[in-house]
Design a protein around this motif. Structure first.
Motif, PDB file in Angstrom:
ATOM      1  N   THR A   5      10.996 -13.166  -1.537  1.00  0.00           N
ATOM      2  CA  THR A   5       9.726 -13.129  -0.743  1.00  0.00           C
ATOM      3  C   THR A   5       9.556 -11.581  -0.047  1.00  0.00           C
ATOM      4  OG1 THR A   5       9.651 -15.323  -0.150  1.00  0.00           O
ATOM      5  CG2 THR A   5       8.243 -13.912   1.200  1.00  0.00           C
ATOM      6  N   PRO A   6       8.297 -10.859  -0.565  1.00  0.00           N
ATOM      7  CA  PRO A   6       8.168  -9.662  -0.101  1.00  0.00           C
ATOM      8  C   PRO A   6       7.711  -9.546   1.328  1.00  0.00           C
ATOM      9  CG  PRO A   6       6.180 -10.497  -1.359  1.00  0.00           C
ATOM     10  CD  PRO A   6       7.147 -11.319  -1.485  1.00  0.00           C
ATOM     11  N   ARG A   7       8.129  -8.331   1.983  1.00  0.00           N
ATOM     12  CA  ARG A   7       7.952  -8.221   3.270  1.00  0.00           C
ATOM     13  C   ARG A   7       6.653  -8.166   3.869  1.00  0.00           C
ATOM     14  NH1 ARG A   7       7.102  -4.236   6.630  1.00  0.00           N
ATOM     15  NH2 ARG A   7       6.929  -2.443   4.511  1.00  0.00           N
ATOM     16  N   GLN A 165      -0.893   6.274   4.850  1.00  0.00           N
ATOM     17  CA  GLN A 165       0.535   5.737   4.500  1.00  0.00           C
ATOM     18  C   GLN A 165       0.537   4.200   4.558  1.00  0.00           C
ATOM     19  OE1 GLN A 165       3.384   7.451   3.751  1.00  0.00           O
ATOM     20  NE2 GLN A 165       4.317   5.498   3.379  1.00  0.00           N
ATOM     21  N   PHE A 166      -0.335   3.523   5.440  1.00  0.00           N
ATOM     22  CA  PHE A 166      -0.559   2.239   5.532  1.00  0.00           C
ATOM     23  C   PHE A 166      -1.159   1.660   4.036  1.00  0.00           C
ATOM     24  CE2 PHE A 166      -3.496  -1.361   6.538  1.00  0.00           C
ATOM     25  CZ  PHE A 166      -2.656  -2.061   6.590  1.00  0.00           C
ATOM     26  N   MET A 167      -2.153   2.618   3.641  1.00  0.00           N
ATOM     27  CA  MET A 167      -2.827   2.070   2.382  1.00  0.00           C
ATOM     28  C   MET A 167      -2.119   2.161   1.050  1.00  0.00           C
ATOM     29  SD  MET A 167      -5.760   1.031   3.561  1.00  0.00           S
ATOM     30  CE  MET A 167      -6.278   0.699   1.739  1.00  0.00           C
ATOM     31  N   LYS A 168      -1.169   3.358   1.279  1.00  0.00           N
ATOM     32  CA  LYS A 168      -0.072   3.392   0.079  1.00  0.00           C
ATOM     33  C   LYS A 168       0.948   2.330   0.173  1.00  0.00           C
ATOM     34  CE  LYS A 168      -0.265   8.568  -0.098  1.00  0.00           C
ATOM     35  NZ  LYS A 168       0.410   9.853  -0.102  1.00  0.00           N
ATOM     36  N   ASP A 169       1.648   1.788   1.367  1.00  0.00           N
ATOM     37  CA  ASP A 169       2.277   0.737   1.345  1.00  0.00           C
ATOM     38  C   ASP A 169       1.797  -0.335   0.870  1.00  0.00           C
ATOM     39  OD1 ASP A 169       4.084   2.696   2.637  1.00  0.00           O
ATOM     40  OD2 ASP A 169       3.510   1.868   4.693  1.00  0.00           O
ATOM     41  N   GLN A 173       2.812  -2.395  -2.373  1.00  0.00           N
ATOM     42  CA  GLN A 173       3.197  -3.712  -2.663  1.00  0.00           C
ATOM     43  C   GLN A 173       2.415  -4.676  -3.602  1.00  0.00           C
ATOM     44  OE1 GLN A 173       5.587  -5.148  -0.606  1.00  0.00           O
ATOM     45  NE2 GLN A 173       5.387  -7.127  -1.584  1.00  0.00           N
ATOM     46  N   VAL A 174       1.176  -4.126  -3.764  1.00  0.00           N
ATOM     47  CA  VAL A 174       0.446  -5.056  -4.596  1.00  0.00           C
ATOM     48  C   VAL A 174       0.682  -4.402  -6.188  1.00  0.00           C
ATOM     49  CG1 VAL A 174      -2.001  -4.991  -5.452  1.00  0.00           C
ATOM     50  CG2 VAL A 174      -1.644  -5.035  -3.141  1.00  0.00           C
ATOM     51  N   GLU A 175       1.024  -3.255  -6.375  1.00  0.00           N
ATOM     52  CA  GLU A 175       1.541  -2.874  -7.598  1.00  0.00           C
ATOM     53  C   GLU A 175       2.988  -3.529  -7.816  1.00  0.00           C
ATOM     54  OE1 GLU A 175       1.816   1.346  -7.621  1.00  0.00           O
ATOM     55  OE2 GLU A 175      -0.230   1.656  -7.409  1.00  0.00           O
ATOM     56  N   LYS A 176       3.840  -3.700  -6.914  1.00  0.00           N
ATOM     57  CA  LYS A 176       5.086  -4.104  -6.899  1.00  0.00           C
ATOM     58  C   LYS A 176       4.878  -5.674  -7.481  1.00  0.00           C
ATOM     59  CE  LYS A 176       9.584  -5.129  -4.998  1.00  0.00           C
ATOM     60  NZ  LYS A 176      10.572  -4.992  -3.642  1.00  0.00           N
ATOM     61  N   ASN A 177       3.985  -6.478  -6.874  1.00  0.00           N
ATOM     62  CA  ASN A 177       3.530  -7.765  -6.993  1.00  0.00           C
ATOM     63  C   ASN A 177       3.103  -7.879  -8.432  1.00  0.00           C
ATOM     64  OD1 ASN A 177       4.733  -8.673  -4.639  1.00  0.00           O
ATOM     65  ND2 ASN A 177       2.783  -8.645  -3.559  1.00  0.00           N
ATOM     66  N   PHE A 260      -0.011 -12.991  -2.635  1.00  0.00           N
ATOM     67  CA  PHE A 260      -1.229 -12.005  -3.067  1.00  0.00           C
ATOM     68  C   PHE A 260      -2.432 -12.465  -2.311  1.00  0.00           C
ATOM     69  CE2 PHE A 260      -4.957 -11.228  -5.515  1.00  0.00           C
ATOM     70  CZ  PHE A 260      -5.097  -9.717  -5.425  1.00  0.00           C
ATOM     71  N   ASN A 261      -2.668 -14.012  -1.987  1.00  0.00           N
ATOM     72  CA  ASN A 261      -3.905 -14.308  -1.364  1.00  0.00           C
ATOM     73  C   ASN A 261      -3.822 -14.095   0.066  1.00  0.00           C
ATOM     74  OD1 ASN A 261      -5.236 -15.387  -3.643  1.00  0.00           O
ATOM     75  ND2 ASN A 261      -4.163 -17.278  -3.712  1.00  0.00           N
ATOM     76  N   ALA A 262      -2.343 -14.199   0.432  1.00  0.00           N
ATOM     77  CA  ALA A 262      -2.628 -13.912   1.983  1.00  0.00           C
ATOM     78  C   ALA A 262      -2.676 -12.478   2.326  1.00  0.00           C
ATOM     79  CB  ALA A 262      -0.733 -14.372   2.128  1.00  0.00           C
ATOM     80  N   LEU A 263      -2.314 -11.768   1.475  1.00  0.00           N
ATOM     81  CA  LEU A 263      -2.551 -10.365   1.562  1.00  0.00           C
ATOM     82  C   LEU A 263      -3.966 -10.076   1.575  1.00  0.00           C
ATOM     83  CD1 LEU A 263       0.266  -8.560  -0.495  1.00  0.00           C
ATOM     84  CD2 LEU A 263       0.227  -8.405   2.081  1.00  0.00           C
ATOM     85  N   VAL A 264      -4.743 -10.588   0.705  1.00  0.00           N
ATOM     86  CA  VAL A 264      -6.111 -10.457   0.611  1.00  0.00           C
ATOM     87  C   VAL A 264      -6.806 -10.969   1.898  1.00  0.00           C
ATOM     88  CG1 VAL A 264      -8.201 -11.299  -0.706  1.00  0.00           C
ATOM     89  CG2 VAL A 264      -6.166 -10.577  -1.859  1.00  0.00           C
TER      90      VAL A 264
END
Length: 389
Positions: A5-7, A165-169, A173-177, A260-264
């Protein structure tokens, strides 16, 4: 395979500071001036977009516009028709430039009149219906540029670095997923392809066995049935194993999709906060614009009063200058008369001196003549006496 599970991506302190409503207030006079200029430009663009529609139905809106704006719009329409005629027919370039200059001046005057009456502009904005055109795209782009400029003016370098930096993180994360999902999909496609190849190979084997069984049907019925049962059993086991693997891969994909939906949803919540702050900033900007319009109206009234006083004093000064010019002319004539009179007096004095000098000479000559005459008569008398003795 199980997926870790990603951070959960947290919002940095600097980003939360940017989202603070108090940070959206302009903190300098320069910022307020820049925003005021951009807002006035947007209003001018929207008014310019409405002008063709208003001039097309000028009788309908004449009462709302008033005589001054109506006459200016009629003049603008007349100049537009003249310029179109000049462009369609060969004419003097100097005449065209002069007409275009008059058109620009009239348009600036119309925009000034609309800006002086914001209620009229807002009323026409909801009254006049205009079809969508490329001008709307340009106005929308200019409004986005205004919002971007406001965001840039209100963001400090540290906050900007934290936001980047926040947008890069989040992007990482999105690229990793995305890479994990792509890898799982590739693995699933490979498994499905392998299963299909095995099924195809076994189907071919079964077909070959069927061909062989046709030749050996009579002697090998029991053996053929056993082989078919084993083949079907093996096929069923392979299909079950493949289905379990597919179900596991789908579960992993579903888990990643949930993350991914949670991040969205989290990003949408942040966007909602930003939108609320944007609405609040627009209301504050509108208040500042109204305050600016009120101040400018008062200053314009003061300016008109001072201009009236200045014009009156200028007229008085003009009258005094005319009187001064007349007095100066009279003074010059008097000085010229005095100079001529002085020259005449000097000439008379010189003439009197010459006359006095001549009279003196004549008197001296006459006195000498009398002395000589007397002396001669005395001498003559003396000589007569001498002769008598």
């Amino acid at each position: 395979k199980g997926m870790a599970t990603p951070r959960k991506a947290g919002i940095p302190l600097g980003v939360m500071k940017v989202l603070d409503p108090r940070q959206l207030k302009p903190d300098s006079t320069e910022t307020e001036r820049i925003l005021t200029i951009l807002d006035e430009t947007i209003v001018k663009l929207e008014i310019t977009r409405l002008i063709p529609r208003i001039t097309a139905s000028l009788d309908r809106y004449a009462r709302m516009l008033g005589p001054e704006i109506t006459s200016s719009l009629l003049e603008l329409q007349k100049l537009s028709m003249e310029i179109q005629q000049l462009h369609t027919s060969p004419g003097d370039a100097k005449t065209i430039r002069a007409a275009e200059k008059c058109l620009k001046s009239t348009l600036r005057n119309i925009l000034r009149l609309f800006l002086a009456n914001p209620l009229l502009y807002h009323g026409l904005k909801f009254e006049v219906r205009v079809k969508e055109s490329p001008a709307d795209v340009f106005i929308k782009a200019f409004m986005d540029f205004r919002d971007f400029t406001l965001e840039r003016l209100l963001t400090t370098p540290d906050e900007e670095r934290e936001m980047i930096q926040f947008m890069k993180d989040i992007s990482l994360q999105v690229e990793k997923n995305t890479e994990i999902i792509s890898a799982l999909q590739g693995e699933l496609a490979g498994v499905i392809q392998t299963r299909d190849e095995e099924v195809s190979r076994k189907d071919k084997t079964i077909e070959n066995l069927k061909t062989t069984m046709e030749d050996l049907a009579k002697n090998c019925k029991t053996e053929i049935q056993l082989i078919m049962k084993e083949g079907e059993k093996q096929k069923k086991e392979d299909e079950e194993a493949s289905q379990k693997r597919c179900a596991r891969l789908k579960q992993d994909i579903k888990s990643l999709g949930t993350q991914f939906n949670a991040l969205v949803l989290e990003h949408r919540a942040s966007e909602l906060v930003l939108r609320k702050e944007k609405c609040k900033a627009e209301k504050e900007i509108q208040e500042w614009v109204q305050r600016y319009d009120t101040d400018m109206t008062e200053k314009q009234t003061t300016y008109d009063e001072l201009q009236a006083v200045y014009n009156e004093e200028k007229e008085q000064l003009s009258l005094l200058m005319e009187k001064h010019a007349m007095l100066l002319q009279e003074y010059t004539l008097i000085e010229e008369e005095r100079r001529i009179l002085k020259e005449k007096e000097e000439e008379a004095a010189r003439e009197e001196a010459r006359r006095n000098k001549a009279a003196t000479c004549i008197q001296a000559f006459w006195k000498g003549y009398l002395v000589r005459s007397i002396y001669k008569s005395v001498l003559k008398k003396g000589k007569g006496k001498g002769k008598g003795k």
